[in-house]
Each structure stands twice: as structure tokens, then as C-alpha cells.
Design a protein around this motif. Structure first.
Motif, PDB file in Angstrom:
ATOM      1  N   SER A  28       6.033  11.239  -5.109  1.00  0.00           N
ATOM      2  CA  SER A  28       6.902  11.812  -4.082  1.00  0.00           C
ATOM      3  C   SER A  28       8.059  10.882  -3.757  1.00  0.00           C
ATOM      4  O   SER A  28       7.947   9.664  -3.893  1.00  0.00           O
ATOM      5  CB  SER A  28       6.110  12.059  -2.801  1.00  0.00           C
ATOM      6  N   PHE A  29       9.158  11.465  -3.320  1.00  0.00           N
ATOM      7  CA  PHE A  29      10.338  10.730  -2.884  1.00  0.00           C
ATOM      8  C   PHE A  29      10.845   9.757  -3.951  1.00  0.00           C
ATOM      9  O   PHE A  29      11.315   8.666  -3.638  1.00  0.00           O
ATOM     10  CB  PHE A  29      10.060   9.984  -1.569  1.00  0.00           C
ATOM     11  N   GLY A  30      10.707  10.151  -5.198  1.00  0.00           N
ATOM     12  CA  GLY A  30      11.174   9.303  -6.290  1.00  0.00           C
ATOM     13  C   GLY A  30      10.403   8.004  -6.407  1.00  0.00           C
ATOM     14  O   GLY A  30      10.879   7.059  -7.023  1.00  0.00           O
ATOM     15  N   ALA A  44       0.828  -1.204   0.000  1.00  0.00           N
ATOM     16  CA  ALA A  44       0.000   0.000   0.000  1.00  0.00           C
ATOM     17  C   ALA A  44       0.864   1.256   0.000  1.00  0.00           C
ATOM     18  O   ALA A  44       0.562   2.235  -0.693  1.00  0.00           O
ATOM     19  CB  ALA A  44      -0.941  -0.004   1.194  1.00  0.00           C
ATOM     20  N   LEU A  45       1.946   1.228   0.769  1.00  0.00           N
ATOM     21  CA  LEU A  45       2.874   2.357   0.787  1.00  0.00           C
ATOM     22  C   LEU A  45       3.515   2.552  -0.577  1.00  0.00           C
ATOM     23  O   LEU A  45       3.600   3.676  -1.080  1.00  0.00           O
ATOM     24  CB  LEU A  45       3.952   2.143   1.852  1.00  0.00           C
ATOM     25  N   GLN A  46       3.933   1.473  -1.203  1.00  0.00           N
ATOM     26  CA  GLN A  46       4.521   1.572  -2.536  1.00  0.00           C
ATOM     27  C   GLN A  46       3.514   2.136  -3.538  1.00  0.00           C
ATOM     28  O   GLN A  46       3.868   2.970  -4.362  1.00  0.00           O
ATOM     29  CB  GLN A  46       5.011   0.207  -3.015  1.00  0.00           C
ATOM     30  N   ALA A  84      10.152   3.446  -1.878  1.00  0.00           N
ATOM     31  CA  ALA A  84       9.756   3.213  -0.490  1.00  0.00           C
ATOM     32  C   ALA A  84      10.934   3.349   0.466  1.00  0.00           C
ATOM     33  O   ALA A  84      10.769   3.844   1.584  1.00  0.00           O
ATOM     34  CB  ALA A  84       9.110   1.837  -0.352  1.00  0.00           C
ATOM     35  N   GLU A  85      12.127   2.921   0.056  1.00  0.00           N
ATOM     36  CA  GLU A  85      13.287   3.026   0.937  1.00  0.00           C
ATOM     37  C   GLU A  85      13.626   4.485   1.232  1.00  0.00           C
ATOM     38  O   GLU A  85      13.952   4.836   2.364  1.00  0.00           O
ATOM     39  CB  GLU A  85      14.485   2.316   0.321  1.00  0.00           C
ATOM     40  N   VAL A  86      13.560   5.321   0.214  1.00  0.00           N
ATOM     41  CA  VAL A  86      13.830   6.746   0.412  1.00  0.00           C
ATOM     42  C   VAL A  86      12.793   7.335   1.356  1.00  0.00           C
ATOM     43  O   VAL A  86      13.123   8.066   2.296  1.00  0.00           O
ATOM     44  CB  VAL A  86      13.847   7.500  -0.933  1.00  0.00           C
ATOM     45  N   PHE A  87      11.519   7.012   1.112  1.00  0.00           N
ATOM     46  CA  PHE A  87      10.469   7.531   1.982  1.00  0.00           C
ATOM     47  C   PHE A  87      10.661   7.086   3.420  1.00  0.00           C
ATOM     48  O   PHE A  87      10.532   7.885   4.346  1.00  0.00           O
ATOM     49  CB  PHE A  87       9.088   7.097   1.478  1.00  0.00           C
ATOM     50  N   PRO A 127       6.299  14.009   6.207  1.00  0.00           N
ATOM     51  CA  PRO A 127       6.502  13.243   4.968  1.00  0.00           C
ATOM     52  C   PRO A 127       5.277  12.408   4.575  1.00  0.00           C
ATOM     53  O   PRO A 127       4.892  12.388   3.409  1.00  0.00           O
ATOM     54  CB  PRO A 127       7.707  12.351   5.282  1.00  0.00           C
ATOM     55  N   TYR A 128       4.674  11.732   5.536  1.00  0.00           N
ATOM     56  CA  TYR A 128       3.500  10.931   5.199  1.00  0.00           C
ATOM     57  C   TYR A 128       2.332  11.817   4.762  1.00  0.00           C
ATOM     58  O   TYR A 128       1.604  11.480   3.830  1.00  0.00           O
ATOM     59  CB  TYR A 128       3.065  10.040   6.364  1.00  0.00           C
ATOM     60  N   ASN A 129       2.164  12.946   5.419  1.00  0.00           N
ATOM     61  CA  ASN A 129       1.117  13.883   5.051  1.00  0.00           C
ATOM     62  C   ASN A 129       1.314  14.383   3.617  1.00  0.00           C
ATOM     63  O   ASN A 129       0.354  14.496   2.856  1.00  0.00           O
ATOM     64  CB  ASN A 129       1.091  15.050   6.037  1.00  0.00           C
ATOM     65  N   LEU A 130       2.552  14.660   3.244  1.00  0.00           N
ATOM     66  CA  LEU A 130       2.863  15.109   1.892  1.00  0.00           C
ATOM     67  C   LEU A 130       2.476  14.050   0.865  1.00  0.00           C
ATOM     68  O   LEU A 130       1.825  14.353  -0.140  1.00  0.00           O
ATOM     69  CB  LEU A 130       4.357  15.428   1.802  1.00  0.00           C
TER      70      LEU A 130
END
Length: 167
Positions: free
Chosen positions: A25-27, A15-17, A30-33, A74-77
């Protein structure tokens, strides 16, 4: 990170991916995020602790709110960008599908019809179709991967179904 790689197939990670992919965002990585989110949480906690130790009264509460805001920024963004893209896709997809019917009923194939439609429209769906065509022309993905990736990048169930039907 090795422990995270063992957990990759979890629903939360997928789901995050998907959210990162649709938000851009963040390219879309998931690792960057996760690295940015963890760093943001540490900074937020440091601000909260400093606020509690160094301030008094209403200023302490204000500093704590700022620290909490930093921790979730970051998550809000990602959530806001993903929701905005989903709204834009929901608005553009019906128009794109309606215009796509015109070249298809004239007997054109799927790819020429997609090219025709994406040249005449702007928006996230047309942009993603142009990305799909570039991906196929470069030879870096086969058709199934490219269509699946296009639907995933748009980030809505309707878009995934639309590109699966086109495939």
C-alpha cells in the motif's frame, strides 16, 4: 520531515516500513503513508468538530463515528492488506518449499531451482521469486540485498528465514 529522518532507526518506524512493504500500500513508502495518515486525521477531526457543532442527538454520534473511521482508515487499510498477505504467504510457502526440494535434490543450483519452482506455481511466494530474479537480472541489487528484500516484501518471519537460508 527532518525530525522524522532523525527518528528513522526507531522500532516503530521500522515496523511501519515492514508493514507497508508487505502490504504494498501507498507505494510501500513510509513518507507517503504518513502524509496520507496525517491528512486523514485532520479530515476526521474536522468531520467530528462539524458534527458536534452542526448536529444534534443521534446524528452527532453517527457523524463522530464517521470522523473517527476516516481518521484511522489509512492504517486500517495497511493492516488488513498486510494480514491478508501474511495469510497467503503462510499458505503458499510450505508448498513452494516442498516443490523447491525436487530440483535441488536433482543437483540444480539455487537460482535455476527457484526459477523452475516459480514457473510452476502461482501465489505471493512464486511472484516474489520472479521479482527476485528480475531484480538480480537487472543488476540493481546484489544477491544478499535481493534475497533480503524478497523476504521482507513477503512480510513474515518464516519468509525472511526461508530467503536467508536460500542465500
Amino acid at each position: 520531515m527532518p525530525r522524522l529522518y532523525d527518528q528513522v532507526p526507531t522500532r516503530q518506524y521500522q515496523a511501519l516500513q515492514a508493514k507497508l512493504l508487505s502490504s504494498g500500500s501507498f507505494g510501500s513508502d513510509a513518507e507517503v503513508f504518513i502524509a496520507v495518515q496525517v491528512g486523514s486525521i485532520f479530515v476526521g477531526i474536522a468531520v467530528i468538530v462539524a458534527g458536534v457543532l452542526l448536529t444534534k442527538g443521534i446524528i452527532t454520534i453517527c457523524v463522530m463515528v464517521i470522523g473517527a473511521g476516516l481518521a484511522v482508515y489509512p492504517y486500517n487499510l495497511v493492516a488488513k492488506r498486510s494480514a491478508a498477505r501474511a495469510r497467503a504467504v503462510a499458505y503458499d510457502l510450505p508448498e513452494f518449499a516442498e516443490l523447491l526440494q525436487m530440483p535441488l535434490t536433482m543437483g540444480q543450483g539455487i537460482m535455476p531451482a527457484l526459477r523452475f519452482t516459480s514457473e510452476r506455481l502461482n501465489g505471493p511466494v512464486a511472484e516474489e521469486v520472479r521479482n527476485l530474479e528480475a531484480l538480480l537480472n537487472s543488476g540493481s541489487a546484489d544477491e544478499a540485498e535481493a534475497f533480503t528484500f524478497a523476504g521482507a516484501r513477503l512480510g513474515t518471519p518464516e519468509a525472511r528465514s526461508f530467503f536467508a537460508a536460500l542465500l
